[in-house]
Design an enzyme around this catalytic site. Structure first.
Site, PDB file in Angstrom:
ATOM      1  N   ASP A   1       5.980  -2.686   3.543  1.00 39.13           N
ATOM      2  CA  ASP A   1       4.680  -3.323   3.766  1.00 39.13           C
ATOM      3  C   ASP A   1       4.379  -4.373   2.693  1.00 39.13           C
ATOM      4  O   ASP A   1       4.614  -4.131   1.499  1.00 39.13           O
ATOM      5  CB  ASP A   1       3.620  -2.209   3.726  1.00 39.13           C
ATOM      6  CG  ASP A   1       2.283  -2.642   4.262  1.00 39.13           C
ATOM      7  OD1 ASP A   1       2.197  -3.002   5.439  1.00 39.13           O
ATOM      8  OD2 ASP A   1       1.294  -2.617   3.478  1.00 39.13           O
TER       9      ASP A   1
ATOM     10  N   GLU B   1       8.101  -7.045   4.991  1.00 30.71           N
ATOM     11  CA  GLU B   1       7.018  -7.773   5.677  1.00 30.71           C
ATOM     12  C   GLU B   1       6.574  -8.924   4.780  1.00 30.71           C
ATOM     13  O   GLU B   1       6.083  -8.701   3.670  1.00 30.71           O
ATOM     14  CB  GLU B   1       5.823  -6.853   5.952  1.00 30.71           C
ATOM     15  CG  GLU B   1       4.765  -7.574   6.787  1.00 30.71           C
ATOM     16  CD  GLU B   1       3.346  -7.058   6.620  1.00 30.71           C
ATOM     17  OE1 GLU B   1       2.508  -7.353   7.480  1.00 30.71           O
ATOM     18  OE2 GLU B   1       3.058  -6.360   5.613  1.00 30.71           O
TER      19      GLU B   1
HETATM   20  C1  GLC Z   1       0.394  -4.826   6.405  1.00 27.53           C
HETATM   21  C2  GLC Z   1       0.274  -3.965   7.632  1.00 27.53           C
HETATM   22  C3  GLC Z   1      -1.153  -3.932   8.059  1.00 27.53           C
HETATM   23  C4  GLC Z   1      -1.968  -3.306   6.948  1.00 27.53           C
HETATM   24  C5  GLC Z   1      -1.754  -4.058   5.645  1.00 27.53           C
HETATM   25  C6  GLC Z   1      -2.244  -3.261   4.476  1.00 27.53           C
HETATM   26  O1  GLC Z   1       0.082  -6.151   6.673  1.00 27.53           O
HETATM   27  O2  GLC Z   1       1.139  -4.431   8.629  1.00 27.53           O
HETATM   28  O3  GLC Z   1      -1.326  -3.222   9.253  1.00 27.53           O
HETATM   29  O4  GLC Z   1      -3.323  -3.314   7.284  1.00 27.53           O
HETATM   30  O5  GLC Z   1      -0.398  -4.312   5.388  1.00 27.53           O
HETATM   31  O6  GLC Z   1      -1.363  -2.212   4.224  1.00 27.53           O
END
Ligand code: GLC
Ligand code: MG
Length: 533
Positions: free
Chosen positions: A201, A264
């Site tokens: 994440d 991500e």
């Molecule tokens: C990432 C996740 C999202 C979440 C954020 C905070 O972007 O994909 O769903 O709210 O991180 O963890």
């Protein structure tokens, strides 16, 4: 072409566990539900399942606020259920990828409870604490991704803590070696249980500017944008020191055979590719979200593919994503007809594709009235919520879609209009198209790991070739990204259609230009002049 790894050849399928399949009637999907639906993934033809977070959590951000990195939330089941799922996933020749949320924990995590207890607490420095500004306000101007200041004042110790997301999601201090060591232990805990990798994440957020300088104002901010867009995230993310932290995570994963680390990352292509790391020691796959972000027109997409392919470091493996739990669904962004063309694009580009659950049946965003909103972002900033893309999977045409016996946690949409069972019986459905694309991709390495070569095309047409350098097998892909019929002229010799997005046409084409119907994509084989009778 057999020297590619499973995460290079294969296709990842994202399950949002709350919305996939409920097995205990509480209206919320769970691990046992996922296990019971593995047949769907096998029939579809994907290779790996990525589960959004299943760890103990107060669910302020639906599991992205982790209170225990080494457990399973009772809503989703137990560690035994997870072990059973790993075994069954592997039994079917699939892989299991977990979500890893290292940037922040829940404010209920024992680490944070300890950290906030006093300025001299042993874990004080595990989080990011700063004195108030001289006027008593926050230490700098940073904004939370869900709106409002990225700092919360804690009266117990008279300091602010930093949170890039909710107040309930304090950011960990990744400059502290103890934090890094604890997080590497978390990875090993799951790797030892047989998990095949992690989606990490907001990995580009891990390190912040050492001096906590103010972020500059975004000159392009407009009123419809969320609060976070007021500032450029220059000092709060994407810092040079982040690569050391990532290299440590990678080393932990590399101590095990054949695992994958996916990051991500929402950054422009030229910054994104830095996350492959020096000598490819970063994440294996920095998620490439640019098909979601780019305008849906053939010239822009053609440019994007060129730019991305050219930017990849030597040996860096590409990947493509059309949707996830944070974005409006592809069928809502570009329409149902174009979503089929997009599926053909996703599954014929070079690199690892990630499919979002429900996109294989063409699910669109389900409107969620504000008073039923679950997403904290929607509550803070109405209109920006992500609930519509997170609604339960409709498995059949019954009112609750076969998802639950209870009350679904989000509205179901209209299962009678769109569901897995009906589409499985319809040879021209969006599900049938995905199965055909995935089967073709599996049967022909040219389509997964083969070379990519752009082919000149005009207007709404996008064209490219994929070629297996070992066998020479070549496919021509021609996609019509527009609503009008279009002619593709650059035809040299006879073409045979292998697959149309309309699923109604195959076989050798007449000589001359190729006629594409509105919203049609084709996979063809090209019989060069020398091969024609
Ligand atoms: C990432 C996740 C999202 C979440 C954020 C905070 O972007 O994909 O769903 O709210 O991180 O963890
Ligand atoms: Mg349940």
């Amino acid at each position: 072409m057999t020297d590619h790894l499973w995460w290079q050849r294969g296709v990842v399928y994202q399950v949002y566990p709350r919305s996939f399949q409920d097995s205990d009637g509480d209206g919320i999907g769970d691990l046992e539900g996922v296990r019971r639906r593995l047949d769907h993934l096998v029939d579809l033809g994907v290779d790996a399942v990525w589960l959004s977070p299943i760890f103990p959590s107060p669910m302020a951000d639906f599991g992205y606020d982790v209170a225990d990195y080494c457990g399973v939330d009772p809503i989703f089941g137990s560690l035994d259920d997870l072990d059973r799922l790993v075994a069954d996933v592997h039994g079917r020749g699939l892989k299991l990828i977990l979500d890893f949320v290292p940037n922040h924990s829940s404010d209920q995590h024992p680490w944070f409870v300890e950290s906030r207890s006093s300025r001299t607490a042993s874990k004080r420095d595990w989080y990011i604490w700063r004195d108030p500004a001289p006027d008593g306000g926050p230490p700098n101007n940073w904004i939370s991704n869900f709106g409002g200041p990225a700092w919360t004042y804690d009266p117990v110790t008279g300091q602010y803590y930093h949170h890039a997301f909710l107040t309930e999601q304090p950011d960990l201090n990744w400059r502290n070696p103890e934090v890094r060591a604890a997080m590497a232990d978390v990875l090993r805990f799951w790797l030892d249980r047989g998990v095949d990798g992690f989606r990490v994440d907001v990995i580009w957020h891990l390190i912040k500017d050492a001096g906590f300088r103010d972020n500059p104002v975004n000159p392009h901010y407009c009123a419809e944008s969320p609060d976070i867009a007021r500032l450029l995230q220059l000092h709060s993310a994407d810092q040079p020191e982040v690569f050391d932290a990532i290299a440590e995570l990678r080393a932990a994963v590399d101590a095990y055979d054949d695992r994958v680390l996916i990051g991500e990352i929402y950054l422009p292509v030229e910054r994104l590719v830095a996350y492959y790391g020096a000598e490819l020691g970063g994440v294996h796959l920095p998620f490439n979200f640019h098909l979601i972000l780019a305008p849906w027109n053939a010239r822009a997409i053609a440019r994007l593919i060129e730019t991305y392919e050219a930017a990849l470091p030597p040996g860096g493996w590409p990947n493509w994503v059309l949707g996830n739990h944070d974005q409006s669904r592809v069928a809502s962004r570009i329409g149902a007809a174009q979503a089929r063309v997009a599926a053909m694009l996703l599954l014929t580009l070079r690199g690892t594709p990630t499919l979002y659950y429900g996109d294989e049946i063409g699910m669109s965003d389900v409107p969620v009235p504000h008073e039923l909103a679950q997403d904290p972002w929607e509550k803070n900033e109405p209109g920006h919520g992500r609930d519509p893309a997170r609604t339960p999977m409709p498995w059949n045409r019954s009112p609750k879609g076969g998802f639950t016996e209870g009350a679904p946690w989000l509205p179901m949409g209209d299962p009678a209009a769109l569901n897995v069972a009906d589409q499985a019986a319809d040879p021209r459905s969006t599900l049938a198209l995905h199965r055909a694309l995935l089967a073709l991709r599996r049967a022909h390495p040219a389509l997964s790991v083969g070379a990519y070569e752009s082919v000149p095309a005009e207007g709404d047409l996008l064209a490219y070739r994929r070629r297996d350098p070992t066998t020479g097998e070549t496919f021509l892909i021609v996609l019509n990204l527009g609503p009008d019929e279009a002619m593709f002229d650059a035809v040299d010799g006879r073409l045979t259609t292998v697959l149309s997005t309309h699923l109604d046409h195959s076989g050798t084409e007449p000589e001359g230009p190729l006629r594409l119907r509105p919203d049609e994509g084709r996979i063809l084989t090209h019989l060069g002049p020398s091969q024609v009778g």
